[in-house]
Design an enzyme around this catalytic site. Structure first.
Site, PDB file in Angstrom:
ATOM      1  N   GLU A   1       0.620  -0.800   0.303  1.00 59.27           N
ATOM      2  CA  GLU A   1      -0.575  -0.487   0.038  1.00 59.27           C
ATOM      3  C   GLU A   1       1.060   1.444  -0.017  1.00 59.27           C
ATOM      4  OE1 GLU A   1      -1.189   3.409   1.468  1.00 59.27           O
ATOM      5  OE2 GLU A   1      -1.815   2.126   3.404  1.00 59.27           O
TER       6      GLU A   1
ATOM      7  N   CYS B   1      -2.039   8.440   4.126  1.00 61.95           N
ATOM      8  CA  CYS B   1      -2.246   7.704   2.594  1.00 61.95           C
ATOM      9  C   CYS B   1      -3.491   8.194   2.185  1.00 61.95           C
ATOM     10  CB  CYS B   1      -1.756   6.455   2.190  1.00 61.95           C
ATOM     11  SG  CYS B   1      -2.588   5.524   3.551  1.00 61.95           S
TER      12      CYS B   1
END
Length: 720
Positions: free
Chosen positions: A275, A314
């Site tokens: 990720e 993120c």
């Protein structure tokens, strides 16, 4: 269980007055040698040293082997449900310790609100996985997947798929921004799957992760070897992993690429998921003009994502894509809300709503990214790169010379297609406002991110929502639809929910984290199994057609008068294949008519002979499907009180052959899956139900779900 519950203290490395953060390996705390090199971590607000890290001398091979042997053995002694329940107990323990975690996290520059998404979010993830694991997975260590396939004409050879835990370790390398949630959201599905976890947190906030691990160890709830922590460099970790193991990474795309190209990933079969960087977008629909509830919700969402965790998420909104005619209005509204709502400073000071970046290095990186974007055509519409004035611990406002503070920055771009805005991420409180011409242009701009974790689409118009969502979905792991109806109830653009997939294609890493039981299955191997119905039943814990049955009931149809009715058996006595075979019941037109009148279901196939005969599916008047199911219950039920406590549903009901007046039906009911509950004195039994007609044709198939006592105590001896 591990019995070492307290961290060691270190008198070594006295050049800097800050504690050395130990690793937790092989069920004990470990410190590096006194002469080893250590990294120093400073308080994000004051610059004072808070911790030191080092892992020189730690044998990673021994750490991994401990997980593969001890951790795998202890976790394997528990079922999926038992591990899920243990997860709930861990969550409750951490919840009781969260105030201490709050006090520790403040050194990383986070506010109380930030802790809601990290500390509380991580604990909430444990609770969610515990619940879903016990509701959606079997109480065993084998998970069946998909329907069984008949591989021979006579049904003697079958095939299907099972999921079993991978035979190695689940290693995780995490980013600095979520030291608690980042660990727990990966730990939870691995633990339920029965795979031991090895955690390598990012150094700037690794002392927070270590505190959470300490609390988990002190709980006494962790099976030996199930969780280990490396505080310091884990260089060489991939060298000791192989096809048995998996590595989950959260961080930069560059580092993800380097890890993905390691020979043990490329050739050695290490399962790798990432990720990574994500230039997430928020798209404002043409209908969401200034003054509408959608416009206001959009502005709130963007500022929230800029300021929570100081924009170090993120999932933060990096690109604000709006109709060109509204670009100035959006930019101005963002500036007003930042001025009105954001108080920058030390999180320990009263009134502060946004803290510092995690480190001075992070501050330098964000400033450098903004400078590159300015050189590429961006313009600062709000904020500045200079050292800001912030609220200090004393309550006074002063220039933040020692901390890692940066005021929120809104950039605007005359050229929305400039390469830098779609490729360079400033991982902090920075966002860019871009104008689009039409919806096709908005889709094109959103896709320029090269693959993202999440995008928000803000509109109250269904057509706009559909066009934008379908257009951008292939480039995003999640689409958050925002309008006046969800503005108050939405969990927000940036919140990765444990029930849903967290991940995204392309630049975002191409992996999937979270996703409910999907994430548990990421830690399992899918294997095709082929064999006889009896052997597949033994392997899967799920009875398959053709396997052995022990049926009470009518001997003409396979039953036995000597066999105990399955409803008289507790879970301790019931076995897969136990069941009942009924005799025939003839269907009359009077009963069909009575059912139609009583229920109000007077569909012509049950009431009008001519119309029913004209239907290509029916031979004339036919019985209601639900009438047949009701009769089926009457044919298999044992009415006296006993260990069967309740019927709580039917699943997978299919009507296959119509039943006309004068036909007869019978039913065979077979125990298909037996699932004891780990928290109750009863469990669930799934029964395979098949209704046949007098010619042996299958009329209907379905599963009956019942709750059954583990021991026959409530009604023991009743009507005996």
């Amino acid at each position: 269980m591990s019995t070492q519950t307290s961290m060691p203290t270190a008198a070594a490395h006295d050049a800097v007055d800050a504690p050395v953060v130990p690793s937790y390996v092989r069920d004990g705390w470990w410190l590096p040698a006194e002469d080893s090199r250590l990294a120093v971590v400073a308080d994000a607000s004051t610059g004072e040293p808070v911790a030191r890290f080092g892992a020189e001398g730690l044998d990673l091979g021994e750490v991994v082997e401990h997980a593969r042997t001890v951790g795998r053995r202890t976790l394997g002694e528990m079922s999926l449900h038992e591990r899920a329940l243990r997860l709930k107990e861990l969550a409750k323990h951490l919840f009781g310790q969260r105030e201490e975690l709050y006090e520790i996290t403040v050194s990383s520059g986070v506010t109380t609100k930030d802790n809601l998404v990290d500390v509380d979010g991580g604990i909430g993830t444990l609770f969610t996985y515990s619940s879903k694991g016990r509701r959606e997975l079997p109480n065993s260590n084998v998970v069946t997947e998909g329907p069984i396939e008949q591989l021979s004409a006579d049904g003697s050879f079958l095939g299907g798929h099972v999921l079993t835990r991978i035979p190695g370790v689940a290693a995780q390398i995490n980013a600095f921004n979520f030291p608690v949630w980042g660990m727990l959201e990966k730990f939870a599905p691995a633990f339920i799957a029965g795979v031991p976890t090895l955690v390598k947190p990012a150094t700037p906030t690794g002392y927070i992760t270590a505190a959470a691990v300490r609390m988990m160890v002190e709980s006494g709830l962790l099976p030996d070897g199930s969780l280990q922590l490396i505080s310091g460099s884990a260089r060489g970790l991939l060298d000791v992993l192989d096809h048995r193991d998996m590595l989950s990474f959260t961080g930069s795309a560059d580092t993800a690429g380097a890890l993905r190209s390691h020979p043990h990933v490329v050739h050695g079969g290490v399962r790798f998921t990432a990720e990574a960087d994500s230039l997430n977008a928020a798209v404002l629909g043409p209908d969401a003009t200034e003054g509408t509830p959608e416009f206001d919700a959009f502005i709130r969402a963007v500022v929230t994502e800029m300021t929570v965790k100081a924009g170090q998420k993120c999932t933060a909104i990096r690109r604000v894509i709006v109709p060109e005619a509204q670009r100035e209005a959006v930019t101005a509204a963002l500036g007003r809300r930042i001025r009105d709502k954001v108080v920058l400073g030390d999180p320990r000071a009263a009134g502060v709503t946004m803290g510092a970046l995690a480190s001075r290095d992070q501050l330098r990186d964000v400033r450098g990214a903004v400078e590159e974007m300015l050189a590429a055509g961006g313009r600062i519409a709000h904020g500045a790169l200079e050292t800001p004035v912030v609220r200090t611990l004393s309550g006074e406002d002063a220039t933040a010379d020692e901390g890692a503070f940066l005021a929120p920055i809104v950039l605007t771009w005359e050229d929305p297609g400039a390469e830098a805005v779609h490729s360079r991420e400033a991982f902090g409180p920075v966002t860019s406002v871009l104008g689009y011409r039409d919806l096709d242009d908005a889709v094109r701009l959103a896709a320029r991110g090269g693959g993202s974790l999440v995008a928000t689409v803000c509109t109250h118009d269904p057509d706009t929502a559909r066009e934008l969502t379908v257009g951008i979905a292939g480039h995003h792991g999640r689409v958050h639809l925002l309008d006046r109806d969800t503005a108050r109830s939405s969990t927000g653009h940036g919140a990765a929910m444990p029930q849903l997939v967290h991940g995204g294609p392309g630049r975002a890493g191409g992996g999937e984290e979270l996703g409910g039981t999907r994430a548990v299955k990421h830690h399992m191997q899918r294997t095709a199994v082929q064999g006889s119905p009896d052997l597949l039943t033994a392997v899967t814990g799920l009875w398959h057609t053709g396997a052995a049955q022990r049926l009470a009931g009518d001997p003409e149809f396979g039953g036995s008068a000597e066999e105990i009715h399955p409803f008289r058996k507790s879970l301790a006595e019931l076995r897969l294949g136990d069941g009942v075979a009924s005799g025939l019941r003839t269907v009359s037109e009077e009963e069909i008519s009575a059912f139609a009148q009583t229920t109000g279901d007077t569909f012509y196939a049950h009431t009008d002979p001519e119309a029913a005969a004209a239907n290509p599916f029916f031979p004339g008047i036919v019985a209601h499907g639900y009438l047949l199911v009701s009769w089926g219950a009457g044919l298999f039920v044992d009415p006296a009180p006993g260990p069967v406590l309740a019927n709580y549903g039917l699943e997978d009901l299919r009507f296959l052959t119509p039943v006309a007046v004068g036909d007869s039906i019978r039913i065979t009911l077979t125990a298909k899956r037996i699932t004891p509950r780990v928290t109750d004195e009863h469990g669930e039994v799934r029964w395979d139900a098949v209704i046949h007609n007098q010619d042996g044709e299958v009329v209907a198939t379905y599963d009956v779900l019942t709750l059954v006592e583990k021991e026959n105590t409530t009604y023991a001896g009743w009507n005996a």
